[in-house]
Design a protein around this motif. Structure first.
Motif, short mmCIF file in Angstrom:
data_model
loop_
_atom_site.label_atom_id
_atom_site.label_comp_id
_atom_site.label_asym_id
_atom_site.label_seq_id
_atom_site.Cartn_x
_atom_site.Cartn_y
_atom_site.Cartn_z
N VAL A 122 -5.53 6.42 8.89
CA VAL A 122 -5.16 5.17 8.82
C VAL A 122 -5.72 4.61 10.04
O VAL A 122 -5.94 5.38 11.03
N ASP A 148 -3.23 11.17 4.93
CA ASP A 148 -3.97 9.99 4.97
C ASP A 148 -4.45 9.52 6.42
O ASP A 148 -3.64 9.55 7.33
N GLU A 175 0.82 -1.36 0.06
CA GLU A 175 0.01 -0.03 0.07
C GLU A 175 0.82 1.09 0.03
O GLU A 175 2.15 1.18 0.65
N TYR A 224 1.14 5.30 0.85
CA TYR A 224 0.55 6.24 1.72
C TYR A 224 1.10 7.78 1.33
O TYR A 224 2.08 7.88 0.84
N LYS A 230 -5.84 1.77 5.32
CA LYS A 230 -5.83 3.11 5.09
C LYS A 230 -7.59 3.19 5.05
O LYS A 230 -8.25 2.51 4.55
#
Length: 73
Positions: free
Chosen positions: A33, A31, A25, A27, A72
């Protein structure tokens, strides 16, 4: 000589199929999370694909790749 799992080949009909490799993933700063242990947080710094620093209120945590405990939102 030992062989790694990535070097092994299996037949398409084999019941012992290799596990697919999960994509790492990506980021970005800002973001939101969720962490398995620490709860909700926000990405405050990104170190390429190697690590991220997440702020969980007053605590900051460096999470290294692969980010198995981060999700996320």
């Amino acid at each position: 000589m030992t062989r790694t799992a990535a070097a092994r080949h299996s037949l398409p009909t084999s019941p012992f199929k290799a596990q697919p490799v999960a994509a790492i993933e990506t980021y970005e700063v800002g973001d939101r999370v969720s962490h398995d242990r620490h709860g909700l947080g926000r990405i405050v710094s990104v170190d390429g694909t190697a690590a991220v620093i997440v702020s969980f209120g007053e605590q900051r945590l460096r999470c290294a790749s692969p980010f198995s405990k981060l999700v996320k939102l």
